[in-house]
Design a protein around this motif. Structure first.
Motif, short mmCIF file in Angstrom:
data_model
loop_
_atom_site.label_atom_id
_atom_site.label_comp_id
_atom_site.label_asym_id
_atom_site.label_seq_id
_atom_site.Cartn_x
_atom_site.Cartn_y
_atom_site.Cartn_z
N LYS A 286 10.41 18.01 0.14
CA LYS A 286 8.99 17.71 0.32
C LYS A 286 8.14 18.57 -0.61
O LYS A 286 7.22 18.07 -1.26
N ASN B 121 4.81 12.56 -3.03
CA ASN B 121 4.63 12.52 -1.57
C ASN B 121 3.51 11.55 -1.18
O ASN B 121 3.04 11.58 -0.05
N LYS B 122 3.06 10.75 -2.14
CA LYS B 122 2.07 9.69 -1.91
C LYS B 122 0.67 10.21 -1.58
O LYS B 122 -0.05 9.60 -0.80
N ASN C 81 -1.64 0.88 -5.61
CA ASN C 81 -0.34 0.39 -5.15
C ASN C 81 0.76 0.66 -6.16
O ASN C 81 1.89 0.97 -5.79
N LEU D 157 1.63 4.35 -5.76
CA LEU D 157 2.37 4.59 -4.53
C LEU D 157 3.79 4.02 -4.61
O LEU D 157 4.73 4.62 -4.07
N ALA D 158 3.97 2.90 -5.31
CA ALA D 158 5.31 2.34 -5.50
C ALA D 158 6.16 3.29 -6.35
O ALA D 158 7.34 3.52 -6.06
N SER D 159 5.55 3.88 -7.37
CA SER D 159 6.26 4.86 -8.19
C SER D 159 6.64 6.08 -7.35
O SER D 159 7.74 6.61 -7.47
N ALA D 160 5.71 6.52 -6.51
CA ALA D 160 5.98 7.66 -5.63
C ALA D 160 7.15 7.35 -4.70
O ALA D 160 8.02 8.20 -4.48
N GLU D 161 7.18 6.15 -4.18
CA GLU D 161 8.27 5.74 -3.28
C GLU D 161 9.61 5.76 -4.00
O GLU D 161 10.62 6.22 -3.45
N GLN D 162 9.64 5.29 -5.24
CA GLN D 162 10.88 5.28 -6.02
C GLN D 162 11.38 6.70 -6.27
O GLN D 162 12.56 6.99 -6.10
N SER E 161 10.61 9.42 -4.56
CA SER E 161 10.98 10.01 -3.27
C SER E 161 12.35 9.52 -2.82
O SER E 161 13.20 10.31 -2.39
N ALA E 162 12.60 8.22 -2.94
CA ALA E 162 13.89 7.65 -2.53
C ALA E 162 15.02 8.23 -3.39
O ALA E 162 16.09 8.55 -2.87
#
Length: 101
Positions: free
Chosen positions: A16, A40-41, A70, A73-78, A80-81
């Motif tokens: 985190k 972390n969005k 969006n 945030l999609a880049s952040a999700e990638q 993070s995953a």
């Protein structure tokens, strides 16, 4: 066993903190709107090109802001995953004995 769970919790906190230091971006209309966020969005910056702002109407501005956010945030999700997946592989290597592996 509790030591391993505590270590996993500490690892999650480390991830985190690391995600807070990674910047991701969302951009539309060749840079007319640029959004910067942490992995972390959390949105950290919104930049709107001055010329675009002068000519855009409210509806267009709102739509493109939404698209740019969006994308960020999609880049952040990638990111993070990917970080979580990498960390899970490391932890499973250390927890293998716990599951008889």
């Amino acid at each position: 066993m509790f030591d391993k769970l505590f270590a996993a919790q500490q690892k999650a906190e480390e991830i985190k903190k690391r995600l807070d230091t990674i910047s991701v971006f969302g951009e539309v209309e060749n840079g007319a709107i640029k959004i910067t966020a942490t992995a972390n969005k959390a949105i950290t910056s919104v930049a709107i090109d001055e010329e675009f702002y002068k000519t855009a109407d409210r509806e267009e501005l709102e739509e493109l802001l939404q698209v740019a956010i969006n994308k960020a945030l999609a880049s952040a999700e990638q990111v993070s995953a990917a970080e979580m997946q990498s960390s899970a592989k490391d932890m499973l290597g250390g927890l293998g004995g716990m599951f008889g592996g």
